[in-house]
Design an enzyme around this catalytic site. Structure first.
Site, PDB file in Angstrom:
ATOM      1  N   GLY A   1       3.974  -4.366   4.277  1.00 30.68           N
ATOM      2  CA  GLY A   1       4.141  -5.767   3.901  1.00 30.68           C
ATOM      3  C   GLY A   1       3.751  -6.753   4.977  1.00 30.68           C
ATOM      4  N   GLY A   2       4.175  -6.527   6.221  1.00 30.27           N
ATOM      5  CA  GLY A   2       3.825  -7.447   7.296  1.00 30.27           C
ATOM      6  C   GLY A   2       2.337  -7.473   7.569  1.00 30.27           C
TER       7      GLY A   2
ATOM      8  N   GLY B   1      10.175  -2.791   6.738  1.00 24.50           N
ATOM      9  CA  GLY B   1      10.457  -1.479   7.296  1.00 24.50           C
ATOM     10  C   GLY B   1      10.442  -0.381   6.264  1.00 24.50           C
ATOM     11  N   GLY B   2       9.650  -0.566   5.207  1.00 26.63           N
ATOM     12  CA  GLY B   2       9.648   0.403   4.116  1.00 26.63           C
ATOM     13  C   GLY B   2       8.442   1.312   4.071  1.00 26.63           C
ATOM     14  N   GLY B   3       7.443   1.065   4.927  1.00 27.99           N
ATOM     15  CA  GLY B   3       6.227   1.860   4.883  1.00 27.99           C
ATOM     16  C   GLY B   3       5.224   1.381   3.860  1.00 27.99           C
TER      17      GLY B   3
ATOM     18  N   PRO C   1       9.868  -4.933   0.613  1.00 30.00           N
ATOM     19  CG  PRO C   1      10.349  -2.671   0.310  1.00 30.00           C
ATOM     20  CD  PRO C   1       9.643  -3.828  -0.339  1.00 30.00           C
TER      21      PRO C   1
ATOM     22  CE  LYS D   1       0.887   1.179   4.481  1.00 26.11           C
ATOM     23  NZ  LYS D   1       1.650   2.393   4.882  1.00 26.11           N
TER      24      LYS D   1
ATOM     25  CG  ASP E   1      -1.100   0.247   8.364  1.00 20.19           C
ATOM     26  OD1 ASP E   1      -1.827   1.150   8.804  1.00 20.19           O
ATOM     27  OD2 ASP E   1       0.069   0.435   7.984  1.00 20.19           O
TER      28      ASP E   1
END
Length: 284
Positions: A105-106, A100-102, A98, A14, A140
């Site tokens: 993903g997690g 910690g990319g904003g 990636p 996102k 999120d």
């Protein structure tokens, strides 16, 4: 009888097209207004249902995350506990986003796990209930479960569908990990952006309240923003570190990507107001 593999469940990234922080609650969470849009760049998960309650995760990641900290396994376990389901699953993660990319993903991996296993275990839990399970895993997660671009308020769980343009994006991935917790705990973070109506926000210039602070502490982010601004209107997503530029045509984004300095990574992806996860769910 051996259960068949259920393949290719996408967990899309996102972008926060804007991110305004309106205040801090007594519980430590932040009130915010943000606009989420998906992009067609995803992790992928495969599932095999088992006839016991065991949960096992395989991954192409080099870094091993403890089971009790892994959002995929936590999501599956939460769904088991909520539904009293006596089935389990073996899960394969093809990690492409990636960390910690904003890009979420997690949270997206957790949402895809909940949506997929809700279907594969035959639970038929309504989406709004599934989103409540997801919210306990992360603010999120609900937007990924609901599966549409959304204007979010509260801590990010109050969602209103929106349909912004779906341009092409060049996403630049600086070689740095930004801790969301550290950014939100930083006393220098702006926390007093006034709340506005969605109509007003859609007509105003978009910004990210975290961007200046992150760029100050992360030279890699500042460098990526400065480079990308030469080609397109550019902002950071979430608390970083990824930054994105918007293009009308795919080739424009690819031409800019071709000029990306070798010290940076990046990719081109199309904006999507309907999550690829929803398209996969419709195949079941």
């Amino acid at each position: 009888m051996t259960a068949a593999l259920s393949l290719g469940w996408p967990a899309p990234a996102k972008l926060n097209l804007f991110l305004h922080i309106n205040g801090r609650r007594e519980d430590g969470y932040h009130e915010l207004q943000t606009l989420f849009q998906f992009i067609e760049h995803c992790d992928f998960l495969d599932f095999k249902v088992t006839e016991n309650t065991n949960l096992k995760l395989h991954s192409n990641m080099s870094t091993v995350v403890a089971d009790n900290d892994n959002l995929i396994l936590r999501a599956a376990k939460s769904l088991q506990e909520y539904s009293q389901c006596q089935q389990g699953a073996e899960i394969w993660l093809d990690k492409r986003l990636p960390m910690g990319g904003g890009l979420g993903g997690g949270s997206s991996d957790a949402a895809t796990t909940l949506v997929a296993l809700n279907s594969l275990w035959g639970l038929n839990i309504p989406i709004d209930e599934l989103a409540k399970i997801g919210l306990k895993l992360g603010a999120d997660v609900p937007v990924f479960i609901n599966g549409f671009s959304a204007f979010a308020e509260g801590v990010g769980e109050q969602l209103q569908p929106v349909y912004p343009p779906q341009p092409w994006y060049l996403v630049v991935v600086p070689d740095v990990h930004v801790s969301t917790a550290e950014i939100f705990q930083d006393p220098a973070l702006p926390r007093n952006t006034p709340k506005h109506s969605l109509t007003s926000l859609m007509e105003s210039p978009w910004k990210n309240d975290c961007q200046e602070l992150v760029a100050k502490h992360s030279p890699q982010v500042a460098k990526a923003l400065a480079w990308l601004l030469e080609y397109a209107p550019s902002r950071m997503t979430g608390t970083g570190a990824c930054v994105f530029g918007q293009f009308e045509q795919e080739q424009q984004a690819k031409d800019a990507l071709a000029k990306l300095p070798t010290s940076m990574n990046g990719f081109v992806a199309k904006g999507a107001n309907k999550s690829p996860l929803m398209l996969r769910l419709a195949q079941c």
